[in-house]
Enzyme design. Sequence first.
Site, short mmCIF file in Angstrom:
data_model
loop_
_atom_site.label_atom_id
_atom_site.label_comp_id
_atom_site.label_asym_id
_atom_site.label_seq_id
_atom_site.Cartn_x
_atom_site.Cartn_y
_atom_site.Cartn_z
CG HIS A 99 -3.51 -5.24 2.68
ND1 HIS A 99 -2.97 -4.34 1.79
CD2 HIS A 99 -3.66 -6.40 1.98
CE1 HIS A 99 -2.80 -4.92 0.62
NE2 HIS A 99 -3.21 -6.18 0.71
CG ASP A 104 -1.81 -1.24 1.25
OD1 ASP A 104 -2.38 -1.58 0.20
OD2 ASP A 104 -1.91 -1.88 2.31
#
Length: 359
Positions: free
Chosen positions: A223, A196
């Site tokens: 996530h 990310d």
Amino acid sequence: MQPTSCSSEPNQRIARIAAHLNPPNTQMGESSGPARWNCRAKGGSSGFKVAILGAAGGIGQPLAMLMKMNPLVSVLHLYDVVNTHGVTADISHMDTGAVVRGFLGQQQLEDAVTGVDVVIIPAGVPRKPGMTRDDLFNINAGIVKTLCEAIAKCSPQAIVNIISNPVNSTVPIAAEVFKKAGTYDPRRVLGVTMLDVVRANTFVGEVMGLDPREVDCPVVGGHAGVTILPLLSQVKPPCSFTQKEIDYLTDRIQNGGTEVVEAKAGTGSATLSMAYAAVKFADACLRGLRGDAGVVECAYVSSQVTELPFFASKVRLGRAGVEEIYPLGPLNEYERAGLEKAKKELAESIQKGVSFVRK
Ligand SMILES: NC(=O)c1ccc[n+]([C@@H]2O[C@H](COP(=O)([O-])OP(=O)(O)OC[C@H]3O[C@@H](n4cnc5c(N)ncnc54)[C@H](O)[C@@H]3O)[C@@H](O)[C@H]2O)c1
Ligand SMILES: O=C(O)C[C@H](O)C(=O)O
């Protein structure tokens, strides 16, 4: 010129090579005793022992290749339930320092994780278009649980990097397994959210015309979807985004995984960028273990930054694993609203993971 000195006799050297070219019969489910398939009897560099569980997969293979190139790694254990020997043979030909050993099937799992410093887990099924990460829970929860049971038994001191989805639930699963075994150290169980951050740095770089290597965008929360919360107000170097840019970047970072799943059209999810991110993160863990100062990355860990028991934020890595967890810092109104959404979904995913082990 003096010949290069070597401790073993030529015949022994040949025998050793022959032994590794004719590995013991280690088809899935068969055990070949503790020797396993060692691609070299002696290592070159001094360094850390790393195990990759799920090493023959889409992430596992490039991850294994990149870890073989990491000068901090002296021994690399590759474990999977299929195809480990091919991957091990292939990677072992790379002329880098790490010794590579392959382990195949559940019966070799404990040997694969014994005595290692860091275990990286990309084992499990990936998404197909239309699926959420949570749709993987039914298969991957059991896989992560089994793998962590072996780590708890054979390498309770290891730092564990969990990649398998849904990370928001698999990290709580791992924690519960270690608690049950009486070996839980919250500093050593880390969910890998590095991809990310890698995506955020790339996309911010594209929008602002910056080299992504110079961008530092913290991504906190978890996530999956809205739990992926980029803190664009804290980007370094400081950037002033329009609201349109903020909406675009937040959406792109939160849905970067889905973008790849759709582009791969049923053949899997991010593997190459994930292997890159996993190595970046594992390297940070190894530098921390070595005692380097100031190693800071985002990770999903046991945390008191919010009221939730797990949360991703910036952490400082050291000899004990996570040595410090940083607060979120000042958030703007947009980020505060995002945080509330993220926490709601995260709470459910965490509970789901905990209940899976406690049931
Ligand atoms: N954290 C992240 O940012 C991130 C990014 C990308 C993918 N992922 C996740 O990583 C996981 C793996 O993705 P992939 O693309 O490599 O999948 P893949 O199917 O290509 O590879 C998975 C590997 O795991 C192995 N495996 C299955 N069961 C196992 C077990 N019990 N023990 C050991 N190995 C086992 C398989 O044999 C296979 O080789 C998925 O859950 C995916 O969603 C996470
Ligand atoms: O999106 C996925 O399913 C894989 C991974 O979590 C990713 O972010 O790429």
